[in-house]
Each structure stands twice: as C-alpha cells, then as structure tokens.
Design a protein around this motif. Structure first.
Motif, PDB file in Angstrom:
ATOM      1  N   LEU A 161     -38.187 -29.361  12.660  1.00 63.26           N
ATOM      2  CA  LEU A 161     -39.615 -29.105  12.577  1.00 63.26           C
ATOM      3  C   LEU A 161     -40.268 -29.558  13.876  1.00 63.26           C
ATOM      4  O   LEU A 161     -39.891 -30.574  14.460  1.00 63.26           O
ATOM      5  N   ALA A 162     -41.232 -28.796  14.328  1.00 63.92           N
ATOM      6  CA  ALA A 162     -42.000 -29.193  15.510  1.00 63.92           C
ATOM      7  C   ALA A 162     -42.933 -30.342  15.107  1.00 63.92           C
ATOM      8  O   ALA A 162     -43.274 -30.488  13.928  1.00 63.92           O
ATOM      9  N   PRO A 163     -43.358 -31.164  16.066  1.00 69.29           N
ATOM     10  CA  PRO A 163     -44.291 -32.243  15.736  1.00 69.29           C
ATOM     11  C   PRO A 163     -45.521 -31.688  15.006  1.00 69.29           C
ATOM     12  O   PRO A 163     -46.125 -30.718  15.456  1.00 69.29           O
ATOM     13  N   GLY A 164     -45.832 -32.291  13.868  1.00 70.29           N
ATOM     14  CA  GLY A 164     -46.981 -31.870  13.077  1.00 70.29           C
ATOM     15  C   GLY A 164     -46.720 -30.678  12.163  1.00 70.29           C
ATOM     16  O   GLY A 164     -47.557 -30.333  11.343  1.00 70.29           O
ATOM     17  N   GLU A 165     -45.586 -30.021  12.310  1.00 66.63           N
ATOM     18  CA  GLU A 165     -45.256 -28.865  11.472  1.00 66.63           C
ATOM     19  C   GLU A 165     -44.816 -29.325  10.082  1.00 66.63           C
ATOM     20  O   GLU A 165     -44.101 -30.309   9.947  1.00 66.63           O
ATOM     21  N   ARG A 166     -45.253 -28.611   9.081  1.00 67.67           N
ATOM     22  CA  ARG A 166     -44.838 -28.897   7.705  1.00 67.67           C
ATOM     23  C   ARG A 166     -43.781 -27.880   7.289  1.00 67.67           C
ATOM     24  O   ARG A 166     -43.879 -26.696   7.617  1.00 67.67           O
ATOM     25  N   ALA A 167     -42.807 -28.353   6.558  1.00 66.66           N
ATOM     26  CA  ALA A 167     -41.745 -27.468   6.079  1.00 66.66           C
ATOM     27  C   ALA A 167     -42.291 -26.490   5.044  1.00 66.66           C
ATOM     28  O   ALA A 167     -43.169 -26.832   4.251  1.00 66.66           O
ATOM     29  N   VAL A 168     -41.768 -25.282   5.074  1.00 68.15           N
ATOM     30  CA  VAL A 168     -42.094 -24.260   4.085  1.00 68.15           C
ATOM     31  C   VAL A 168     -40.832 -24.015   3.277  1.00 68.15           C
ATOM     32  O   VAL A 168     -39.781 -23.706   3.834  1.00 68.15           O
ATOM     33  N   ASN A 169     -40.929 -24.159   1.975  1.00 70.49           N
ATOM     34  CA  ASN A 169     -39.760 -23.955   1.116  1.00 70.49           C
ATOM     35  C   ASN A 169     -39.686 -22.471   0.750  1.00 70.49           C
ATOM     36  O   ASN A 169     -40.478 -21.968  -0.041  1.00 70.49           O
ATOM     37  N   GLU A 170     -38.741 -21.771   1.357  1.00 73.95           N
ATOM     38  CA  GLU A 170     -38.623 -20.332   1.175  1.00 73.95           C
ATOM     39  C   GLU A 170     -37.774 -19.934  -0.032  1.00 73.95           C
ATOM     40  O   GLU A 170     -37.900 -18.800  -0.519  1.00 73.95           O
ATOM     41  N   LEU A 171     -36.876 -20.809  -0.468  1.00 71.62           N
ATOM     42  CA  LEU A 171     -35.951 -20.491  -1.552  1.00 71.62           C
ATOM     43  C   LEU A 171     -35.946 -21.609  -2.581  1.00 71.62           C
ATOM     44  O   LEU A 171     -36.201 -22.771  -2.244  1.00 71.62           O
ATOM     45  N   PRO A 172     -35.580 -21.293  -3.820  1.00 67.52           N
ATOM     46  CA  PRO A 172     -35.468 -22.365  -4.824  1.00 67.52           C
ATOM     47  C   PRO A 172     -34.412 -23.392  -4.400  1.00 67.52           C
ATOM     48  O   PRO A 172     -33.450 -23.062  -3.708  1.00 67.52           O
ATOM     49  N   ASP A 173     -34.603 -24.612  -4.821  1.00 65.39           N
ATOM     50  CA  ASP A 173     -33.678 -25.693  -4.472  1.00 65.39           C
ATOM     51  C   ASP A 173     -32.651 -25.960  -5.558  1.00 65.39           C
ATOM     52  O   ASP A 173     -31.693 -26.706  -5.334  1.00 65.39           O
ATOM     53  N   ALA A 174     -32.830 -25.393  -6.730  1.00 63.56           N
ATOM     54  CA  ALA A 174     -31.945 -25.671  -7.859  1.00 63.56           C
ATOM     55  C   ALA A 174     -30.519 -25.224  -7.594  1.00 63.56           C
ATOM     56  O   ALA A 174     -30.294 -24.190  -6.938  1.00 63.56           O
ATOM     57  N   VAL A 175     -29.569 -25.989  -8.103  1.00 61.90           N
ATOM     58  CA  VAL A 175     -28.158 -25.617  -8.040  1.00 61.90           C
ATOM     59  C   VAL A 175     -27.941 -24.475  -9.016  1.00 61.90           C
ATOM     60  O   VAL A 175     -28.379 -24.528 -10.167  1.00 61.90           O
ATOM     61  N   VAL A 176     -27.283 -23.426  -8.559  1.00 60.42           N
ATOM     62  CA  VAL A 176     -26.959 -22.280  -9.405  1.00 60.42           C
ATOM     63  C   VAL A 176     -25.603 -22.555 -10.043  1.00 60.42           C
ATOM     64  O   VAL A 176     -24.627 -22.817  -9.347  1.00 60.42           O
ATOM     65  N   ARG A 177     -25.577 -22.519 -11.374  1.00 59.14           N
ATOM     66  CA  ARG A 177     -24.321 -22.731 -12.108  1.00 59.14           C
ATOM     67  C   ARG A 177     -24.092 -21.511 -12.998  1.00 59.14           C
ATOM     68  O   ARG A 177     -24.854 -21.264 -13.920  1.00 59.14           O
ATOM     69  N   VAL A 178     -23.066 -20.771 -12.671  1.00 60.74           N
ATOM     70  CA  VAL A 178     -22.755 -19.536 -13.418  1.00 60.74           C
ATOM     71  C   VAL A 178     -21.291 -19.513 -13.822  1.00 60.74           C
ATOM     72  O   VAL A 178     -20.479 -20.175 -13.261  1.00 60.74           O
TER      73      VAL A 178
END
Length: 178
Positions: A161-178
C-alpha cells in the motif's frame, strides 16, 4: 497400471465430499484463517483465497492417469478454482489461491502475474514444501497459517500500500470448503 489403482482412487473420490472438507478444517479454524486473511489484506493490494476440495468430480479422473498426468489434472483443477473464485480478477493482478485436494493430498499455490513475477521458482517450491511438511506434522490450520504468512510477505513486498492508502477488499476472505 492395473485397474486396482484407478478403482481405489475413484472410491476415495466418491467417498469424500464437502463434509470431509469441513471435518478436516472445522468452522472455528476456517473462521480464524478468514480473519488472518482479512488482516493480511489490510497491509497490501493483493487478494488471498484458500480452497479445500475433498475430491474431484469423476469426469476429472477419466481416463485413468499415471501420477504425472494426475498431477497435471490437479493443477488444472486449481486453475479452474482460480477462475471460478475470480482470483484472477483483481485490480493489481495480485491474487493468490492456496488449493488443497484432500483425496489426493495435493497442494497447489496459484498466483496471478502481479505477484508471480516477483517470486522465484525456488521460493514457490519452498513454500509448497513447507506447507506439505506442515500438513504432515500438525493440524491443518497451523500449516495454512504459516503458508498465509509466507504469501502475505510476498504480497507486502510486491504490491504494498502507498503511504496513506487504504486497502480495498476485492474478494471474500472466507475459506472455501467443497
């Protein structure tokens, strides 16, 4: 190759289902890993997904294959999940999928080009081997947590991340269990 090996393999893949993935990595462990992914992604522009698949659909096992051909199919399956989970579709092309196939005890780490070009083949191999060793020696959560820490370090170096930049969560974080 005789018929005994493919029959045992098919039986294993028929026997294991989503319940096996959920037993192997229970809800509490999956939630702790989700939080670990969420925390990691607050420090870089990459996206991390984990997919634990119990078994392959039988069409992926036909025709019977030797070990090298089966390994290629597992890699192909990981790439299919990479696409299905849209890990490839991130702003910085810095998505990573950690894929585990329980029926074959197979592991793949698939990274988009935004990260892949920054990590040497030796580092990829070392990360895969460390994950394999960790899964043999202890609980899956601990081994996956160490793998996530490794990927986190790569992403912090490759797409910080650049200084002062906030992360953008583009994808779900959950573990996929199939």
């Amino acid at each position: 190759m005789g018929w005994a090996t493919p029959l045992r393999r098919w039986a294993r893949h028929l026997w294991l289902d989503e319940r096996a993935s959920r037993r192997w990595l229970d809800d509490a462990a999956a939630e702790r890993l989700r939080r670990r992914i969420e925390a990691s992604e607050s420090h870089h522009r990459g996206e991390i997904r984990v997919c634990v698949e119990a078994s392959l659909p039988l069409r992926w096992l036909w025709p019977p294959a030797d070990e090298a051909a089966l390994a290629a199919r597992v890699r192909e399956r990981a790439l299919a999940w990479f696409g299905r989970l849209r890990v490839w579709d991130t702003e910085d092309n810095a998505g990573v999928l950690i894929y585990l196939l329980l029926a074959e005890r197979a592991i793949e780490i698939v990274a988009d080009r935004g990260l892949a070009r920054h990590v040497s083949p030796a580092d990829w191999d070392a990360a895969l081997q460390a994950l394999r060793d960790g899964l043999r020696q202890g609980p899956p959560e601990a081994a996956l947590a160490r793998a996530l820490d490794t990927v986190d370090g790569w992403l912090r170096a490759a797409v910080p991340l650049a200084p002062g930049e906030r992360a953008v969560n583009e994808l779900p974080d959950a573990v996929v269990r199939v």
